[in-house]
Design a protein around this motif. Structure first.
Motif, PDB file in Angstrom:
ATOM      1  N   SER A 182       0.863  -1.176   0.000  1.00  0.00           N
ATOM      2  CA  SER A 182       0.000   0.000   0.000  1.00  0.00           C
ATOM      3  C   SER A 182       0.905   1.233   0.000  1.00  0.00           C
ATOM      4  N   SER A 183       0.326   2.400  -0.234  1.00  0.00           N
ATOM      5  CA  SER A 183       1.124   3.612  -0.396  1.00  0.00           C
ATOM      6  C   SER A 183       1.948   3.993   0.825  1.00  0.00           C
ATOM      7  N   SER A 184       1.354   3.919   2.024  1.00  0.00           N
ATOM      8  CA  SER A 184       2.073   4.362   3.229  1.00  0.00           C
ATOM      9  C   SER A 184       3.348   3.569   3.506  1.00  0.00           C
ATOM     10  N   PRO A 185       3.300   2.234   3.534  1.00  0.00           N
ATOM     11  CA  PRO A 185       4.549   1.504   3.772  1.00  0.00           C
ATOM     12  C   PRO A 185       5.560   1.687   2.642  1.00  0.00           C
ATOM     13  N   CYS A 186       5.071   1.855   1.434  1.00  0.00           N
ATOM     14  CA  CYS A 186       5.961   2.106   0.310  1.00  0.00           C
ATOM     15  C   CYS A 186       6.659   3.452   0.494  1.00  0.00           C
TER      16      CYS A 186
END
Length: 153
Positions: free
Chosen positions: A33-37
């Motif tokens: 997902s965007s946040s961990p990326c």
């Protein structure tokens, strides 16, 4: 060396292919997902794994048609002042890369110029004027077979 997990390796491969991608686009391609990326990208930037993001420019399309590899040998006095030579060579915009070598030559330099006449002006006006330069061997590239900035991660 920093240990990278499988996601971080995928992220780096994606950024090397196209650094203009959004975090959401990269995340989708690597399976996050965007946040961990984003957190992984941010950490790799803070740690210096990702040094910077740049645009790769086609040198010929901007009029830099001469591509020259230059071998430089310093005299004994020059070798004692490698740092001075290195500092001066960094100031030349024509120099794309410069490496300290082991063996018969001291430096390998990659230079671009508008044409051979422009390289000649660089050679006589700048490079050969540096203190300690004993010998310069210029090797002109005729064509480019492969050029990449992508590391095999």
């Amino acid at each position: 060396m920093t240990e990278l997990d499988a996601y971080e390796r995928k992220i780096l491969r994606e950024l090397q292919r196209d650094a203009s991608q959004t975090t959401a686009q990269i995340a989708e391609k690597v399976g996050l997902s965007s946040s961990p990326c984003w957190r992984r990208i941010d950490r790799m930037e803070r740690e210096g794994i990702i040094q910077r993001r740049v645009a790769l420019v086609d040198r010929e399309k901007v009029g830099l048609n001469a591509h020259v590899f230059v071998q430089v040998k310093l005299n004994a006095h020059g070798r004692a002042n490698l740092d001075e030579f290195a500092a001066k060579i960094r100031d030349f915009p024509e120099v794309l890369d410069c490496y300290v070598m082991m063996g018969a030559i001291d430096f390998m330099i990659r230079v671009v110029a508008e044409d051979i006449m422009a390289y000649e002006r660089f050679f006589f006006g700048k490079l050969s004027q540096l203190p300690g330069v004993q010998e310069v061997n210029s090797i002109v590239a005729l064509s480019q077979i492969k050029a990449t900035t992508e590391l095999p991660i």
